[in-house]
Scaffold this motif. Structure first.
Motif, mmCIF file in Angstrom:
data_model
loop_
_atom_site.group_PDB
_atom_site.id
_atom_site.type_symbol
_atom_site.label_atom_id
_atom_site.label_comp_id
_atom_site.label_asym_id
_atom_site.label_seq_id
_atom_site.Cartn_x
_atom_site.Cartn_y
_atom_site.Cartn_z
ATOM 1 N N ASP A 112 0.872 -1.340 -0.044
ATOM 2 C CA ASP A 112 -0.084 0.109 -0.197
ATOM 3 C C ASP A 112 1.117 1.252 -0.074
ATOM 4 N N LYS A 113 0.771 2.021 -1.180
ATOM 5 C CA LYS A 113 1.634 3.133 -1.192
ATOM 6 C C LYS A 113 1.421 4.188 -0.114
ATOM 7 N N ARG A 114 0.533 4.217 0.456
ATOM 8 C CA ARG A 114 -0.202 5.087 1.632
ATOM 9 C C ARG A 114 0.442 4.557 2.791
ATOM 10 N N VAL A 151 -1.045 11.016 -9.678
ATOM 11 C CA VAL A 151 -2.280 10.182 -9.272
ATOM 12 C C VAL A 151 -2.183 8.615 -9.586
ATOM 13 N N LYS A 152 -1.948 8.010 -8.626
ATOM 14 C CA LYS A 152 -1.442 6.467 -9.135
ATOM 15 C C LYS A 152 -2.691 5.405 -8.347
ATOM 16 N N PRO A 153 -2.774 4.205 -8.589
ATOM 17 C CA PRO A 153 -3.277 3.208 -8.114
ATOM 18 C C PRO A 153 -2.636 2.805 -6.846
ATOM 19 N N GLU A 156 -0.725 -0.957 -6.777
ATOM 20 C CA GLU A 156 -0.276 -1.891 -8.007
ATOM 21 C C GLU A 156 1.426 -1.559 -7.859
ATOM 22 N N ASP A 157 2.121 -1.929 -8.862
ATOM 23 C CA ASP A 157 3.400 -1.618 -9.136
ATOM 24 C C ASP A 157 3.746 -1.878 -10.819
ATOM 25 N N SER A 158 4.907 -1.737 -11.009
ATOM 26 C CA SER A 158 5.416 -2.056 -12.244
ATOM 27 C C SER A 158 4.907 -0.893 -12.900
ATOM 28 N N SER A 159 4.551 0.513 -12.622
ATOM 29 C CA SER A 159 4.074 1.287 -13.285
ATOM 30 C C SER A 159 2.607 1.227 -13.879
ATOM 31 N N GLU A 160 1.931 0.507 -13.260
ATOM 32 C CA GLU A 160 0.635 -0.055 -13.799
ATOM 33 C C GLU A 160 -0.043 1.053 -13.355
ATOM 34 N N ALA A 191 -2.838 10.426 -4.626
ATOM 35 C CA ALA A 191 -2.299 11.466 -5.267
ATOM 36 C C ALA A 191 -1.169 12.120 -4.391
ATOM 37 N N GLU A 192 0.188 12.351 -5.017
ATOM 38 C CA GLU A 192 1.234 12.574 -4.110
ATOM 39 C C GLU A 192 1.870 13.846 -4.945
ATOM 40 N N GLU A 193 2.405 14.805 -3.990
ATOM 41 C CA GLU A 193 3.088 15.991 -4.531
ATOM 42 C C GLU A 193 3.883 15.503 -5.598
ATOM 43 N N TYR A 194 4.169 16.113 -6.712
ATOM 44 C CA TYR A 194 5.163 15.884 -7.705
ATOM 45 C C TYR A 194 6.422 16.402 -7.284
ATOM 46 N N ILE A 195 7.534 15.305 -7.073
ATOM 47 C CA ILE A 195 8.858 15.781 -6.717
ATOM 48 C C ILE A 195 9.784 15.811 -7.933
ATOM 49 N N GLU A 196 10.200 17.058 -8.201
ATOM 50 C CA GLU A 196 11.085 17.438 -9.279
ATOM 51 C C GLU A 196 12.657 16.911 -8.857
ATOM 52 N N LEU A 198 16.231 14.483 -9.920
ATOM 53 C CA LEU A 198 16.963 13.060 -10.686
ATOM 54 C C LEU A 198 15.972 12.011 -10.036
ATOM 55 N N GLU A 199 15.596 11.145 -11.058
ATOM 56 C CA GLU A 199 14.994 9.835 -10.546
ATOM 57 C C GLU A 199 16.028 8.775 -10.611
ATOM 58 N N LEU A 200 16.124 8.079 -9.386
ATOM 59 C CA LEU A 200 17.155 7.346 -9.083
ATOM 60 C C LEU A 200 16.640 5.999 -8.456
ATOM 61 N N LEU A 230 7.679 11.298 -15.824
ATOM 62 C CA LEU A 230 7.546 10.103 -15.035
ATOM 63 C C LEU A 230 8.052 8.713 -15.550
ATOM 64 N N ALA A 231 8.042 7.840 -14.838
ATOM 65 C CA ALA A 231 8.700 6.478 -15.277
ATOM 66 C C ALA A 231 7.294 6.079 -15.391
ATOM 67 N N THR A 232 6.338 6.092 -16.557
ATOM 68 C CA THR A 232 5.236 5.702 -16.732
ATOM 69 C C THR A 232 5.436 4.146 -17.215
ATOM 70 N N LEU A 283 13.708 6.683 -5.640
ATOM 71 C CA LEU A 283 13.651 7.833 -5.027
ATOM 72 C C LEU A 283 13.794 9.091 -6.105
ATOM 73 N N ARG A 284 13.793 10.163 -5.714
ATOM 74 C CA ARG A 284 14.134 11.413 -6.314
ATOM 75 C C ARG A 284 15.216 12.196 -5.445
ATOM 76 N N LEU A 285 16.048 12.923 -6.171
ATOM 77 C CA LEU A 285 17.085 13.658 -5.627
ATOM 78 C C LEU A 285 16.641 15.239 -6.088
ATOM 79 N N LEU A 294 10.249 7.359 -3.139
ATOM 80 C CA LEU A 294 8.900 7.334 -3.870
ATOM 81 C C LEU A 294 8.512 5.935 -3.198
ATOM 82 N N GLU A 295 9.381 5.145 -3.426
ATOM 83 C CA GLU A 295 8.677 3.576 -2.765
ATOM 84 C C GLU A 295 9.951 2.623 -2.628
ATOM 85 N N ALA A 296 9.444 1.483 -1.989
ATOM 86 C CA ALA A 296 10.363 0.399 -1.910
ATOM 87 C C ALA A 296 9.891 -0.778 -2.586
#
Ligand SMILES: Nc1ncnc2c1ncn2[C@@H]1O[C@H](COP(=O)(O)OP(=O)(O)O)[C@@H](O)[C@H]1O
Ligand SMILES: [Mg+2]
Length: 335
Positions: A112-114, A151-153, A156-160, A191-196, A198-200, A230-232, A283-285, A294-296
């Motif tokens: 659960d991403k929340r 906004v994400k489910p 889910e994962d794998s960018s679904e 719905a998460e705040e968009y973090i600007e 580097l995507e790492l 985003l990594a869509t 994560l993002r830097l 962002l997630e584990a």
């Protein structure tokens, strides 16, 4: 040379083809299952394959009769339901067979991403502020949360369920995307705040002692045009699309102090969320050098050429050594 092990590789039932249920042939396009099963065999183990079929009696009986030294767990869902990944781990725990990767507790915390974000914030780890949006409730945008939002489910994962339309900048767009998630994915939205920034991707291996692997990066440089930020789903799974928008996966080039800071935070995340054996933290830097998780990902994709394998290879741990390391990390936990 280590002793020959009897390993049962547990895979999603949908991955098994009737013509080749034991993954003995080499098709043109190799899947994660082919990579891992082939490698375990090359390492000299006695390997059989078992599908996580709906008739769980078959799974239990097979494991009880064969008593393998180890189950290599490649399942990601049960009957197509990702939320039941933890239940497969729970079944293996009850049967009492050693298995690779994260157990029921970690899988539950990360699904659960929340939930995982709440838990990480309690530990003062920086995560995006977010809204939880279950269906059937009016959308209220709290004053503490600012657009743009992603906004994400929630489960889910794998960018679904993640596309360019996931990035919303006002109430109308938010409502549209949230409704879409509820209808198409039949689950709550986050719905998460968009973090600007580097995507790492930080891959980690270990249990008592953790090793961080070299950081990977996904760069979104569409030269000022309206490319993905985003990594869509398409970014992740469609090479043509990546070429079109100049999205690249590569090794990150960061100064050692920043890389160490990221490694340190990600190790904490790994422990807090009870990951085991191997994992990948996304994560993002930010431009201010702030690390935002962002997630584990427990049991991240082990396909040859995917993030974990690429990062391992950079340290000299080639693919068969990586798979061998994972199975021994798992076995050691049961000693
Ligand atoms: N809050 C956010 N800020 C910036 N980008 C995000 C955010 N949430 C998701 N993304 C983008 O979407 C991708 C997928 O999101 P993630 O939460 O990792 O879902 P999944 O479990 O499907 O991988 C991320 O790798 C990132 O590119
Ligand atoms: Mg992710």
């Amino acid at each position: 040379m280590s002793r020959k092990l009897h390993i049962i590789v547990l895979v999603d039932a949908t991955e098994i083809s009737e013509e080749d249920p034991n993954f003995e042939a080499q098709p043109e396009v190799l899947t994660t299952e082919h990579n891992v099963i082939g490698t375990l065999r090359n390492l000299g183990n006695d390997v059989s394959v078992l599908g996580a079929v709906s008739d769980i009696g078959t799974i239990v009986t097979t494991l009880a009769e064969q008593k393998p030294d180890l189950v290599f767990n490649l399942t990601e869902s049960f009957e197509g339901d990702r939320q039941l990944d933890k239940n497969i781990a729970a079944l293996l725990e009850i049967v009492g067979v050693p298995f690779t990767g994260t157990g029921v507790a970690g899988l539950m915390l990360c699904r659960d991403k929340r939930l995982c974000k709440k838990l990480l914030s309690l530990h003062k780890i920086h995560v995006p502020r977010f809204l939880s949006l279950p269906s059937g409730r009016r959308i209220r945008v709290a004053k503490t949360v600012r657009y743009p939002l992603v906004v994400k489910p929630a489960l889910e994962d794998s960018s679904e369920g993640i596309s360019n339309a996931s990035l919303v900048s006002n109430d109308v767009e938010l409502e549209q995307r949230v409704n879409f998630i509820h209808e198409r994915w039949e689950q709550p939205a986050i719905a998460e705040e968009y973090i600007e920034g580097l995507e790492l991707y930080q891959s980690i291996m270990g249990n008592k002692r953790l090793a961080v692997l070299p950081l990977r990066e996904c760069s979104f440089d569409s030269n000022g045009s309206n490319g993905p930020q985003l990594a869509t789903y398409r970014v992740k799974w469609n090479e043509e699309y990546r070429k079109k928008w100049n999205v690249k996966f590569s090794f990150a080039e960061l100064d050692p102090t920043t890389a160490n800071k990221i490694g340190h935070i990600c190790k904490r995340v790994y422990r807090i969320l009870q990951l085991r054996d191997y994992g990948r933290i996304d994560l993002r830097l930010t431009p201010e050098n702030e690390v935002v998780i962002l997630e584990a990902n427990p049991n991240p994709d082990l396909a040859y050429g995917e993030e974990v394998a690429e990062a391992a290879e950079k340290t000299g741990l080639v693919y068969d050594e990586l798979i061998d390391r994972i199975l021994h990390l798992a076995l050691r936990r049961y000693k």
